[in-house]
Design an enzyme around this catalytic site. Structure first.
Site, PDB file in Angstrom:
ATOM      1  N   CYS A 146       0.841  -1.197   0.000  1.00  0.00           N
ATOM      2  CA  CYS A 146       0.000   0.000   0.000  1.00  0.00           C
ATOM      3  C   CYS A 146       0.877   1.248   0.000  1.00  0.00           C
ATOM      4  O   CYS A 146       1.903   1.301   0.663  1.00  0.00           O
ATOM      5  CB  CYS A 146      -0.928   0.004   1.217  1.00  0.00           C
ATOM      6  SG  CYS A 146      -2.103  -1.368   1.211  1.00  0.00           S
ATOM      7  N   GLU A 192      -4.507  -5.782  11.194  1.00  0.00           N
ATOM      8  CA  GLU A 192      -5.091  -6.547  12.298  1.00  0.00           C
ATOM      9  C   GLU A 192      -5.876  -7.745  11.769  1.00  0.00           C
ATOM     10  O   GLU A 192      -5.764  -8.855  12.287  1.00  0.00           O
ATOM     11  CB  GLU A 192      -6.046  -5.680  13.140  1.00  0.00           C
ATOM     12  CG  GLU A 192      -5.448  -4.398  13.656  1.00  0.00           C
ATOM     13  CD  GLU A 192      -5.725  -3.212  12.735  1.00  0.00           C
ATOM     14  OE1 GLU A 192      -5.340  -3.257  11.550  1.00  0.00           O
ATOM     15  OE2 GLU A 192      -6.316  -2.238  13.206  1.00  0.00           O
ATOM     16  N   CYS A 248     -12.123  -3.812  12.550  1.00  0.00           N
ATOM     17  CA  CYS A 248     -11.047  -4.588  13.174  1.00  0.00           C
ATOM     18  C   CYS A 248     -11.291  -4.745  14.667  1.00  0.00           C
ATOM     19  O   CYS A 248     -10.966  -5.779  15.245  1.00  0.00           O
ATOM     20  CB  CYS A 248      -9.691  -3.941  12.904  1.00  0.00           C
ATOM     21  SG  CYS A 248      -9.167  -4.132  11.179  1.00  0.00           S
TER      22      CYS A 248
END
Length: 154
Positions: A33, A79, A108
């Protein structure tokens, strides 16, 4: 009643929390990313039992942003990657600590609660704090430790 020790390092817990956060920050560098790199570790009984970083699901190209630079809606958070990875192993996250470079989002937070994680240590506050509020409501210990080196954002 949950009986796991959430601070197994005793007086040295803060020192180890910082080290694990630094390791999560290093792990974040694996992310493809561009906008934001996030890393996560799950630690139980003084052992790292899982790790994760934000990115696309298995089998997808490692491109997290669309042509306009927006994050694709199917990108998994660090996560979620760590929790699903431990779910596929012989380990259990029950009673563990999650170390993550950015505070968890609402989605998350739900996974963290359901996975039995008792403690979340993070280094950077995300602009939306509803995930942290949900974790507090669930009785999960929250620790915010800022790291001096913010390489995970590069």
């Amino acid at each position: 009643m949950k009986t796991h020790i959430t601070q197994p390092y005793g007086k040295r817990q803060l020192q180890f929390d910082k080290r694990y956060l630094e390791m999560a920050s290093t792990w974040a560098k694996n992310s493809y990313c561009k906008r934001r790199k996030v890393g996560a570790l799950i630690v139980k009984d003084r052992m790292i039992i899982s790790d994760g970083y934000n990115g696309t699901p298995q089998g997808f190209e490692n491109v997290c942003e669309d042509e306009a630079g927006n994050t694709k809606n199917y990108v998994l958070h660090a996560e979620a990657n760590a929790i699903t990875k431990v779910a596929k192993s012989n380990n259990s996250s029950e009673g563990s600590t999650l170390y993550v470079t950015s505070s968890p989002c609402m989605e998350c937070a739900k996974l963290i609660i359901q996975s039995g994680i008792l403690r979340v240590v993070f280094s950077e506050k995300y602009r939306i704090e509803d995930g942290i509020e949900l974790l507090k409501k669930a009785g999960i210990e929250i620790v915010h430790l800022e790291l001096r080196n913010k390489e995970h954002e590069l």
